[in-house]
Each structure stands twice: as structure tokens, then as C-alpha cells.
Design a protein around this motif. Structure first.
Motif, PDB file in Angstrom:
ATOM      1  N   PRO A  30     -62.443 118.484  -3.152  1.00 51.12           N
ATOM      2  CA  PRO A  30     -63.342 119.400  -2.645  1.00 51.12           C
ATOM      3  C   PRO A  30     -62.397 120.851  -2.598  1.00 51.12           C
ATOM      4  CG  PRO A  30     -62.465 118.224  -0.955  1.00 51.12           C
ATOM      5  CD  PRO A  30     -62.000 117.566  -2.345  1.00 51.12           C
ATOM      6  N   GLY A  31     -63.536 121.841  -2.529  1.00 50.11           N
ATOM      7  CA  GLY A  31     -62.719 123.252  -2.581  1.00 50.11           C
ATOM      8  C   GLY A  31     -63.924 124.356  -3.235  1.00 50.11           C
ATOM      9  N   GLY A  32     -63.411 125.676  -3.872  1.00 50.89           N
ATOM     10  CA  GLY A  32     -64.209 126.538  -4.152  1.00 50.89           C
ATOM     11  C   GLY A  32     -63.663 127.629  -4.538  1.00 50.89           C
ATOM     12  N   LYS A  33     -64.527 128.833  -4.709  1.00 48.40           N
ATOM     13  CA  LYS A  33     -64.117 130.145  -5.418  1.00 48.40           C
ATOM     14  C   LYS A  33     -63.275 130.837  -4.087  1.00 48.40           C
ATOM     15  CE  LYS A  33     -67.680 131.131  -8.284  1.00 48.40           C
ATOM     16  NZ  LYS A  33     -69.015 131.294  -8.663  1.00 48.40           N
ATOM     17  N   VAL A  34     -62.240 131.630  -4.389  1.00 50.73           N
ATOM     18  CA  VAL A  34     -61.618 132.589  -3.640  1.00 50.73           C
ATOM     19  C   VAL A  34     -62.288 133.910  -3.561  1.00 50.73           C
ATOM     20  CG1 VAL A  34     -59.542 133.866  -3.187  1.00 50.73           C
ATOM     21  CG2 VAL A  34     -59.308 131.572  -4.087  1.00 50.73           C
ATOM     22  N   GLU A  35     -62.554 134.227  -2.376  1.00 50.42           N
ATOM     23  CA  GLU A  35     -63.450 135.519  -2.204  1.00 50.42           C
ATOM     24  C   GLU A  35     -62.445 136.804  -2.394  1.00 50.42           C
ATOM     25  OE1 GLU A  35     -66.640 135.643  -1.950  1.00 50.42           O
ATOM     26  OE2 GLU A  35     -67.095 133.510  -1.765  1.00 50.42           O
ATOM     27  N   ALA A  36     -62.968 138.040  -2.604  1.00 46.72           N
ATOM     28  CA  ALA A  36     -62.302 139.081  -2.805  1.00 46.72           C
ATOM     29  C   ALA A  36     -61.442 139.349  -1.311  1.00 46.72           C
ATOM     30  CB  ALA A  36     -63.159 140.322  -2.961  1.00 46.72           C
ATOM     31  N   GLY A  37     -60.150 139.776  -1.493  1.00 44.03           N
ATOM     32  CA  GLY A  37     -59.420 139.909  -0.288  1.00 44.03           C
ATOM     33  C   GLY A  37     -58.833 138.634   0.427  1.00 44.03           C
TER      34      GLY A  37
END
Length: 131
Positions: A30-37
Motif C-alpha cells: 500500500p502507498g501512493g503518490k507524493v504530493e508537491a511539498g
């Protein structure tokens, strides 16, 4: 992309995708995208809260990066389950705790297989390298 190798009682948490359609039915960490900042560890905490309803504490990054699709690589952290019981809330329809001997019991996403192998290798009592 970030993912969590969440361990409990000698088992690794696996999540079956329900979306998007081309990934549905396949398994991943499980996990996902790193958002800006956002720091990768912060993204991991947020993603597991949103997707599984749990609080985790990232521990150590598993060495390596695994290519996903153009412009994306997967980085994996070991993570301690701090609060809650994982439930498939978003983008998943089933979760399983897998012991090392069950590593091949699910249909992992092809691009996740090397990261999953490393996560199992680092699991206390995990699978030895198979060469």
C-alpha cells in the motif's frame, strides 16, 4: 511513489487494487503518490491513512528504487502500525497479511515484485535469497 512494508507478527501487509481498472485484482504494497511539498515519509503516512484508515510511523527506507511507469519510481519504507486495523477504504478491495511462505500466493503487480521481494527478505524470518 511511496509504499509501506507494514509488518505484523512475521507477516507483510498486501493490498489488492480495485482501481484503476487496468490494475484491479492485482496486489501491491500500500502507498501512493507524493504530493508537491510533501516529504516521502509524510506521503506514506497520509496515503495509508486515506487508503487503509491506519496511522503508521515510517521506519527505514528499503534500499533500491523500482521503475513503475515513465516518470515514476517506487520507493519503499518499513512502517510500524501505530493505530488502527487496516481496512480497504480507497483503491483496494481486499487486504491480506502474508507470511514469507505465502509470498507467491497473490498476483503481485509486475512492477512491484522486486520491491515485494526485498520487503520479504527484510522481514524477520523472511525468505532467503533464491538467487
Amino acid at each position: 511513489m511511496v509504499a509501506g512494508a507494514v509488518y505484523e507478527e512475521g507477516r507483510l501487509l498486501a493490498a489488492r487494487r480495485s482501481a484503476p481498472a487496468e490494475l484491479a485484482g492485482r496486489w501491491e504494497l500500500p502507498g501512493g503518490k507524493v504530493e508537491a511539498g510533501e516529504a516521502p515519509e509524510e506521503a506514506l503516512v497520509r496515503e495509508l491513512r486515506e487508503e487503509l484508515g491506519v496511522e503508521v510511523r515510517p521506519l527505514e527506507r528499503i534500499p533500491g528504487e523500482w521503475p513503475l511507469k515513465p516518470g515514476y519510481v517506487l520507493r519503499v519504507w518499513t512502517a510500524l502500525l501505530v493505530r488502527g486495523r487496516p481496512a480497504p477504504l480507497q483503491d483496494h478491495d481486499e487486504l491480506r497479511w502474508l507470511a514469507p511462505h505465502e509470498a507467491d500466493a497473490v498476483d503481485w503487480l509486475a512492477q512491484d515484485r522486486p520491491a515485494v521481494a526485498e520487503a520479504f527478505r527484510l522481514l524477520p524470518g523472511g525468505r532467503p535469497d533464491r538467487g
